[in-house]
Design a protein around this motif. Structure first.
Motif, PDB file in Angstrom:
ATOM      1  N   ALA A 207       8.894  -6.612   8.617  1.00 20.63           N
ATOM      2  CA  ALA A 207       9.225  -6.991   9.991  1.00 20.63           C
ATOM      3  C   ALA A 207       8.284  -6.358  11.010  1.00 20.63           C
ATOM      4  N   GLU A 208       7.778  -5.148  10.714  1.00 19.51           N
ATOM      5  CA  GLU A 208       6.836  -4.470  11.621  1.00 19.51           C
ATOM      6  C   GLU A 208       5.387  -4.776  11.271  1.00 19.51           C
ATOM      7  N   ARG A 209       5.184  -5.561  10.235  1.00 19.92           N
ATOM      8  CA  ARG A 209       3.835  -5.882   9.735  1.00 19.92           C
ATOM      9  C   ARG A 209       3.045  -4.604   9.465  1.00 19.92           C
ATOM     10  N   ARG A 210       3.697  -3.665   8.805  1.00 15.39           N
ATOM     11  CA  ARG A 210       3.051  -2.378   8.533  1.00 15.39           C
ATOM     12  C   ARG A 210       1.876  -2.526   7.580  1.00 15.39           C
ATOM     13  N   GLU A 211       0.850  -1.746   7.834  1.00 21.38           N
ATOM     14  CA  GLU A 211      -0.280  -1.583   6.923  1.00 21.38           C
ATOM     15  C   GLU A 211      -0.432  -0.093   6.667  1.00 21.38           C
ATOM     16  N   ILE A 212      -0.399   0.300   5.410  1.00 16.18           N
ATOM     17  CA  ILE A 212      -0.401   1.708   5.024  1.00 16.18           C
ATOM     18  C   ILE A 212      -1.729   2.021   4.353  1.00 16.18           C
ATOM     19  N   ALA A 213      -2.480   2.944   4.943  1.00 18.46           N
ATOM     20  CA  ALA A 213      -3.847   3.191   4.487  1.00 18.46           C
ATOM     21  C   ALA A 213      -3.908   3.724   3.063  1.00 18.46           C
ATOM     22  N   SER A 214      -2.970   4.586   2.694  1.00 24.07           N
ATOM     23  CA  SER A 214      -2.919   5.109   1.326  1.00 24.07           C
ATOM     24  C   SER A 214      -1.459   5.173   0.916  1.00 24.07           C
ATOM     25  N   GLY A 215      -0.966   4.040   0.470  1.00 24.24           N
ATOM     26  CA  GLY A 215       0.457   3.916   0.211  1.00 24.24           C
ATOM     27  C   GLY A 215       0.797   3.852  -1.256  1.00 24.24           C
ATOM     28  N   SER A 216       2.101   3.941  -1.503  1.00 24.32           N
ATOM     29  CA  SER A 216       2.627   3.793  -2.856  1.00 24.32           C
ATOM     30  C   SER A 216       3.769   2.793  -2.826  1.00 24.32           C
ATOM     31  N   VAL A 217       3.831   1.958  -3.851  1.00 17.24           N
ATOM     32  CA  VAL A 217       4.918   0.990  -3.993  1.00 17.24           C
ATOM     33  C   VAL A 217       5.522   1.178  -5.373  1.00 17.24           C
ATOM     34  N   VAL A 218       6.848   1.259  -5.401  1.00 17.08           N
ATOM     35  CA  VAL A 218       7.569   1.452  -6.650  1.00 17.08           C
ATOM     36  C   VAL A 218       8.395   0.214  -6.940  1.00 17.08           C
ATOM     37  N   PHE A 219       8.322  -0.275  -8.165  1.00 13.32           N
ATOM     38  CA  PHE A 219       9.247  -1.335  -8.545  1.00 13.32           C
ATOM     39  C   PHE A 219       9.822  -1.065  -9.920  1.00 13.32           C
ATOM     40  N   ASP A 220      11.087  -1.433 -10.046  1.00 12.65           N
ATOM     41  CA  ASP A 220      11.839  -1.207 -11.274  1.00 12.65           C
ATOM     42  C   ASP A 220      12.281  -2.569 -11.788  1.00 12.65           C
ATOM     43  N   GLY A 221      11.785  -2.977 -12.942  1.00 11.30           N
ATOM     44  CA  GLY A 221      12.058  -4.328 -13.415  1.00 11.30           C
ATOM     45  C   GLY A 221      11.382  -5.321 -12.497  1.00 11.30           C
ATOM     46  N   ASN A 222      12.179  -6.227 -11.930  1.00 11.33           N
ATOM     47  CA  ASN A 222      11.577  -7.258 -11.078  1.00 11.33           C
ATOM     48  C   ASN A 222      11.792  -7.008  -9.585  1.00 11.33           C
ATOM     49  N   ARG A 223      12.299  -5.810  -9.213  1.00 13.82           N
ATOM     50  CA  ARG A 223      12.608  -5.531  -7.819  1.00 13.82           C
ATOM     51  C   ARG A 223      11.843  -4.324  -7.285  1.00 13.82           C
ATOM     52  N   ILE A 224      11.338  -4.476  -6.062  1.00 16.17           N
ATOM     53  CA  ILE A 224      10.696  -3.359  -5.371  1.00 16.17           C
ATOM     54  C   ILE A 224      11.789  -2.382  -4.929  1.00 16.17           C
ATOM     55  N   THR A 225      11.588  -1.101  -5.214  1.00 10.50           N
ATOM     56  CA  THR A 225      12.596  -0.091  -4.868  1.00 10.50           C
ATOM     57  C   THR A 225      12.157   0.840  -3.754  1.00 10.50           C
ATOM     58  N   ASP A 226      10.836   0.956  -3.521  1.00 14.91           N
ATOM     59  CA  ASP A 226      10.389   1.861  -2.465  1.00 14.91           C
ATOM     60  C   ASP A 226       8.967   1.510  -2.036  1.00 14.91           C
ATOM     61  N   VAL A 227       8.705   1.703  -0.734  1.00 11.24           N
ATOM     62  CA  VAL A 227       7.371   1.521  -0.158  1.00 11.24           C
ATOM     63  C   VAL A 227       7.104   2.761   0.684  1.00 11.24           C
ATOM     64  N   LEU A 228       6.085   3.533   0.309  1.00 16.03           N
ATOM     65  CA  LEU A 228       5.889   4.855   0.892  1.00 16.03           C
ATOM     66  C   LEU A 228       4.493   5.017   1.472  1.00 16.03           C
ATOM     67  N   ASP A 229       4.417   5.841   2.502  1.00 11.91           N
ATOM     68  CA  ASP A 229       3.134   6.289   3.033  1.00 11.91           C
ATOM     69  C   ASP A 229       2.797   7.582   2.302  1.00 11.91           C
TER      70      ASP A 229
END
Length: 452
Positions: A15-37
């Motif tokens: 919704a904020e159209r965030r762009e994270i310069a050095s980010g991490s994305v976690v997914f478990d199975g078929n679902r995203i669980t976390d989006v981190l800076d």
């Protein structure tokens, strides 16, 4: 299994159209669980698959909102024709397709889309020769084999040459046949769930190849069964002249008379929408699949993407049939969308970020799936692309979005659909690309031989 993508430039499209310069994305199975800076908690990373995204851009999976997969066998033909000339040249060739040819074509086309970052594709299949077999099943099986999310449409034509349409008699059906086949397609294949890998829509071909009765009846069935509606509209000036002569109105006014406006409808092309049409689309919640490369290939014109977006119309991107866009890569459509908008509307007509949004979240909105796909957010499906931007082709481009949209299509380091790897280091993991290419070439030769 838990997967962690770290050290990537993450374009979330949230919704904020965030762009994270050095980010991490976690997914478990078929679902995203976390989006981190930054990095994830070591406790989460323990035992997970760690994917190093250093030198890469992570985006939502690209979404293709309009295609004709069977045309993968007829690329390069009628290369210098108008739309109507192109159709009348190719219809006799397409009349020879069967379920085997469609399966081969769809496997090749969907494999190529995956290699270029596409995780979800529609297909508008409307050519059903009488002895062709189960062609809808053939392409759904192809999508399952490749591993992409698939929204095929059960297309149709009931207005042949003898009735004033363009297609030959051999590929049109009666309304009763079409309705029976459409209901059967929904019963057999449509999954209404949020994790669905296959969703069916109904898609009479175009105003010049179907009757008003077919359009009305299809809309009634679709709404009764809660599936979406799709068709070509306002692609060329010839079509506008056709609806003016036949029905005394514009293409969008004609669709309004047959009940084809609403949040469950998306139209392909929309090149020749006037101001009234754009307002009608916006107020009704109807969507548009913008296909700039195909429109350029056939000389159809340039859709008013900027005006559509400004009015609030959901706009996705489509590669269209491979016989009118031999390249068939969604990221190239984003590139062409920017160029065409600026060529007619000036240098600020469409931004690179608007174009990338059309390729992702815009496509999800057009397909009614924005709650499940189109952005990288906790709770959404793990459909994502990791693009390499550390090679010669993108060296020195500081803005990652400019690199994606204005630069060459980057290599795909990893592509996940529903949490599963479909592309790794630029190679398909689900099919043999070389063997598929050979099958496509052989099927092309057979189809051309059939047409004489």
């Amino acid at each position: 299994m838990t997967t962690v993508v770290e050290n990537a430039y993450v374009i979330t499209m949230d919704a904020e159209r965030r762009e994270i310069a050095s980010g991490s994305v976690v997914f478990d199975g078929n679902r995203i669980t976390d989006v981190l800076d930054g990095k994830v908690d070591p406790a989460i990373a323990e035992g997970a698959e760690i994917v190093d995204g250093r030198g890469c851009i992570l985006t939502p999976g690209l979404i293709n909102t309009h295609h004709h997969l069977y045309q993968w066998l007829t690329r390069g033909l009628a290369a210098d024709h108008t739309l109507f000339e192109w159709l009348t040249t190719l219809y006799p060739v397409w009349a020879g397709i069967d379920e085997k040819a469609v399966n081969v074509a769809a496997t090749g086309a969907l494999g190529w889309l995956a290699l270029s970052g596409c995780t979800t594709s529609t297909d508008h299949h409307y050519v059903f020769p009488k002895e062709g077999g189960d062609m809808l099943a053939a392409e759904i099986i192809a999508a399952q084999t490749v591993g992409v999310r698939f929204h095929p449409t059960r297309g149709s034509m009931d207005l042949s040459e003898k009735d004033g349409g363009l297609p030959p008699d051999s590929v049109v059906e009666t309304i009763d046949q079409i309705m029976s086949a459409s209901a059967d397609a929904i019963d057999r294949w449509h999954d209404p769930g949020p994790d669905a890998m296959v969703k069916i829509a109904l898609a009479p071909c175009s105003p010049f190849s179907v009757t008003a009765d077919l359009l009305r009846t299809s809309a009634e069935l679709a709404r009764e069964r809660r599936v979406r509606l799709h068709t070509h509209l306002a692609e060329t000036e010839d079509e506008s002249a056709y609806t003016a002569e036949r029905f005394g109105c514009t293409p969008i006014e004609y669709m309004e008379t047959v009940g084809w406006l609403g949040t469950d409808v998306w139209f392909a092309h929309g090149v020749h929408f006037d101001d009234h049409a754009i307002t009608t689309l916006a107020t009704s919640g109807s969507s548009v699949a913008h296909c700039p490369s195909s429109n350029g290939r056939l000389g159809a014109g340039t859709a008013r993407a900027r005006d559509l977006l400004a009015a609030g119309v959901p706009v996705g991107l489509g590669v269209d049939g491979a016989a009118s866009n031999e390249s068939s890569r969604i990221l190239e459509e984003a590139h062409q969308a920017v160029l065409m908008a600026r060529a007619t509307g000036g240098p600020t007509a469409l931004t690179t970020r608007q174009a990338l949004e059309m390729a992702t979240l815009g496509g999800a909105r057009a397909l009614g799936c924005q709650d499940s796909i189109g952005s990288i957010e906790s709770g959404k499906l793990a459909d994502m692309v990791l693009w390499r931007r550390d090679g010669l082709g993108h060296a020195g481009i500081a803005d990652p979005v400019a690199a994606l949209v204005l630069g060459a299509v980057p290599p795909v380091e990893r592509l996940w659909v529903n949490g599963k790897t479909v592309v790794r280091a630029g190679e398909l993991t689900t099919i043999d690309a070389e063997a598929t290419a050979a099958e496509v070439a052989a099927a092309h030769d057979v189809l051309i031989a059939k047409a004489g």
